[in-house]
Every structure is written in C-alpha cells, then in structure tokens.
Write a protein that holds these residues in place. Structure first.
Motif, PDB file in Angstrom:
ATOM      1  N   THR A  45       0.839  -1.208   0.000  1.00  0.00           N
ATOM      2  CA  THR A  45       0.000   0.000   0.000  1.00  0.00           C
ATOM      3  C   THR A  45       0.873   1.255   0.000  1.00  0.00           C
ATOM      4  O   THR A  45       0.602   2.203  -0.750  1.00  0.00           O
ATOM      5  CB  THR A  45      -0.942   0.011   1.227  1.00  0.00           C
ATOM      6  OG1 THR A  45      -1.707  -1.182   1.226  1.00  0.00           O
ATOM      7  CG2 THR A  45      -1.872   1.198   1.201  1.00  0.00           C
ATOM      8  N   LEU A  48       2.555   1.542  -3.514  1.00  0.00           N
ATOM      9  CA  LEU A  48       1.602   1.939  -4.559  1.00  0.00           C
ATOM     10  C   LEU A  48       1.082   3.361  -4.330  1.00  0.00           C
ATOM     11  O   LEU A  48       0.790   4.074  -5.299  1.00  0.00           O
ATOM     12  CB  LEU A  48       0.441   0.944  -4.622  1.00  0.00           C
ATOM     13  CG  LEU A  48       0.754  -0.389  -5.305  1.00  0.00           C
ATOM     14  CD1 LEU A  48      -0.433  -1.331  -5.216  1.00  0.00           C
ATOM     15  CD2 LEU A  48       1.144  -0.200  -6.767  1.00  0.00           C
ATOM     16  N   CYS A  75     -15.338   4.918  -4.771  1.00  0.00           N
ATOM     17  CA  CYS A  75     -14.613   4.584  -3.522  1.00  0.00           C
ATOM     18  C   CYS A  75     -15.266   5.267  -2.332  1.00  0.00           C
ATOM     19  O   CYS A  75     -15.420   4.660  -1.268  1.00  0.00           O
ATOM     20  CB  CYS A  75     -13.154   5.016  -3.626  1.00  0.00           C
ATOM     21  SG  CYS A  75     -12.213   4.018  -4.747  1.00  0.00           S
ATOM     22  N   PHE A 128      -8.881  -2.548   1.155  1.00  0.00           N
ATOM     23  CA  PHE A 128      -9.595  -1.509   0.403  1.00  0.00           C
ATOM     24  C   PHE A 128      -8.614  -0.507  -0.197  1.00  0.00           C
ATOM     25  O   PHE A 128      -8.714  -0.140  -1.375  1.00  0.00           O
ATOM     26  CB  PHE A 128     -10.589  -0.810   1.339  1.00  0.00           C
ATOM     27  CG  PHE A 128     -11.306   0.354   0.708  1.00  0.00           C
ATOM     28  CD1 PHE A 128     -12.261   0.136  -0.278  1.00  0.00           C
ATOM     29  CD2 PHE A 128     -11.030   1.661   1.083  1.00  0.00           C
ATOM     30  CE1 PHE A 128     -12.924   1.209  -0.860  1.00  0.00           C
ATOM     31  CE2 PHE A 128     -11.679   2.723   0.498  1.00  0.00           C
ATOM     32  CZ  PHE A 128     -12.633   2.497  -0.465  1.00  0.00           C
ATOM     33  N   LEU A 129      -7.632  -0.097   0.620  1.00  0.00           N
ATOM     34  CA  LEU A 129      -6.649   0.875   0.131  1.00  0.00           C
ATOM     35  C   LEU A 129      -5.742   0.264  -0.936  1.00  0.00           C
ATOM     36  O   LEU A 129      -5.342   0.928  -1.883  1.00  0.00           O
ATOM     37  CB  LEU A 129      -5.792   1.388   1.290  1.00  0.00           C
ATOM     38  CG  LEU A 129      -6.464   2.360   2.248  1.00  0.00           C
ATOM     39  CD1 LEU A 129      -5.550   2.663   3.405  1.00  0.00           C
ATOM     40  CD2 LEU A 129      -6.848   3.646   1.530  1.00  0.00           C
ATOM     41  N   LEU A 130      -5.430  -1.024  -0.769  1.00  0.00           N
ATOM     42  CA  LEU A 130      -4.502  -1.672  -1.708  1.00  0.00           C
ATOM     43  C   LEU A 130      -5.162  -1.927  -3.055  1.00  0.00           C
ATOM     44  O   LEU A 130      -4.600  -1.612  -4.098  1.00  0.00           O
ATOM     45  CB  LEU A 130      -4.002  -2.977  -1.104  1.00  0.00           C
ATOM     46  CG  LEU A 130      -2.937  -3.743  -1.903  1.00  0.00           C
ATOM     47  CD1 LEU A 130      -1.692  -2.905  -2.094  1.00  0.00           C
ATOM     48  CD2 LEU A 130      -2.570  -5.032  -1.195  1.00  0.00           C
ATOM     49  N   LEU A 131      -6.365  -2.508  -3.025  1.00  0.00           N
ATOM     50  CA  LEU A 131      -7.006  -2.902  -4.281  1.00  0.00           C
ATOM     51  C   LEU A 131      -7.875  -1.790  -4.836  1.00  0.00           C
ATOM     52  O   LEU A 131      -8.113  -1.671  -5.986  1.00  0.00           O
ATOM     53  CB  LEU A 131      -7.835  -4.165  -4.071  1.00  0.00           C
ATOM     54  CG  LEU A 131      -7.021  -5.384  -3.621  1.00  0.00           C
ATOM     55  CD1 LEU A 131      -7.927  -6.543  -3.286  1.00  0.00           C
ATOM     56  CD2 LEU A 131      -6.025  -5.803  -4.685  1.00  0.00           C
TER      57      LEU A 131
END
Lengths: 131, 99
Positions: A45, A48, A75, A128-131
């Motif tokens: 995270t 990215l 989002c 949620f933050l990663l994908l």
C-alpha cells in the motif's frame, strides 16, 4: 527551451519512478504467499501510494480526470456504506439484533449499529486501500 | 484503490502502459511455470514452507488455488490479447483491446 527542459526532467523522472514502482509491486506481490499478511499489505500500500502520487505530477486530460473522479466517487460510496454500518444509531430499524441480545445478557449499555462488528477491521481497510 | 490509481496513471501513457503489460505477461508466465514445476517436483511444499492445504492442485506461490487460478487466468487474457494483436492488429485496434 532550457527552462522547459528543466521542467520536463522531473516529470519524466517521476513518471519513470511510478512505472518501476508499479512493476515491482505487480511482479513481487504474488511471491510471498500471495501477500496476505498485514505487513505485506502495508508495504505494498505504501509503495503503490508513492507510485500514485508520482503519477499526479503529470497533467491529465479532461477524459482521464472524469474517469478518475468517477472512480473516486465509487470509492467514497463504498467508504460511506462501511461508515454507516459501524457508526452507532445511524439507521436504528436496521440495527443488528445481536446488540440488543448482548445488552440484555450483559446488562451493559452497548451502542447498537447495523454491523455486528463494532469497528472496521484494519486488514479490511488495508485491502480496500490496496485494491 | 492504490493499485487502480497506479495502474491508471501508468496507463495514461501508451508507452508506459505497454511496458507494464509486458512485465505483467512475463511475471504471470514465470509464476505459472514455477507453479507447474512445484506441483511436479515438490508437491508438499509451498515455496519454503510445508503445504498444508490444496495438496495435489497448482497454487504457485499462493496459498489458495482460486487465487492462483485468477492470477493465471489474467495472464491468459493478456497473452491472448498480445497474440491476437499480432495476428489481426487492425481488428484488435478497432475493438480497443490493445496495440
């Protein structure tokens, strides 16, 4: 001409950093047992996020901005639904009956909410933050 | 969210997008080959740890075989697009697949 070149170089460098960070994450994320551990979720995270911030250096076209805003709105909708479910007494008729049962059994004042969980788990926020 | 944003910003440039897809194709191919070799040679191991679940199925470096299947499936789509591109560039360009 020289000023333009000076302005262009950092943008090119940031674009290159962004590309290689994204490629590194894409190639290495599956390696460590699919990166399901919280520590790997946090590491990817952070990397990215850095890559995405580098991408902001370059101006986007109007079509790209519209697409980006639509994605961010989606989002926000997901985040809003998650928040409504864990904040106590948002929509009382939809509260999970488990809170009333627990209140009756324990005799303590528990705040009822739609979700059966009192808070959003950190790993869910990470996914949620990663994908 | 960050994965989408990073991919989106990379894809805003055609050259960078192509580079990312090239690496994705070969990375997935590498993991698929590793998965097949691991299944044939060390079926009871998952990387350096003992494999406790999904014995006898290909999981590559993942714990779950469904995740591995999704990952390899994404690679199949990317390789198909690339092969289709070479065979029929105009058709694929029109449909917006690649090129």
């Amino acid at each position: 001409m020289i000023d333009r070149l000076h302005l262009k170089l950092p943008v090119e460098m940031l674009r290159s950093i962004q590309l290689w960070l994204t490629i590194a994450v894409l190639s290495l994320a599956p390696l460590f047992f699919g990166s399901v551990d919280q520590v790997w979720v946090a590491i990817w995270t952070v990397l990215l996020s850095a890559a995405a911030l580098c991408g902001l250096a370059e101006p986007l076209s109007a079509a790209h901005v519209r697409l980006l805003l639509a994605f961010l709105a989606l989002c926000c909708a997901y985040a809003l639904v998650a928040i409504v479910q864990v904040v106590p007494h948002t929509i009382d008729p939809l509260n999970d009956p488990i809170w009333q049962r627990a209140k009756d059994l324990l005799g303590t004042d528990l705040s009822a909410r739609i979700s059966s969980r009192a808070e959003i788990p950190p790993v869910a926020i990470g996914h949620f933050l990663l994908l | 969210m960050t994965a989408f944003l990073s991919g989106f910003f990379v894809g805003a440039s055609r050259r960078n997008g192509d580079t990312l897809v090239w690496f994705a194709r070969y990375a997935i191919l590498f993991y698929a080959i590793y998965g097949l070799l691991a299944l044939a040679l060390t079926p009871n191991m998952l990387l350096w740890a003992p494999k406790t679940a999904y014995l006898g199925t290909m999981t590559a470096s993942f714990v779950n075989h469904n995740t591995a299947a999704t990952f390899v499936g994404a690679g199949v789509i990317l390789w198909s697009c690339s092969t289709g591109c070479r065979c029929n560039p105009c058709g694929f360009r029109r449909s917006g697949c690649c090129c």
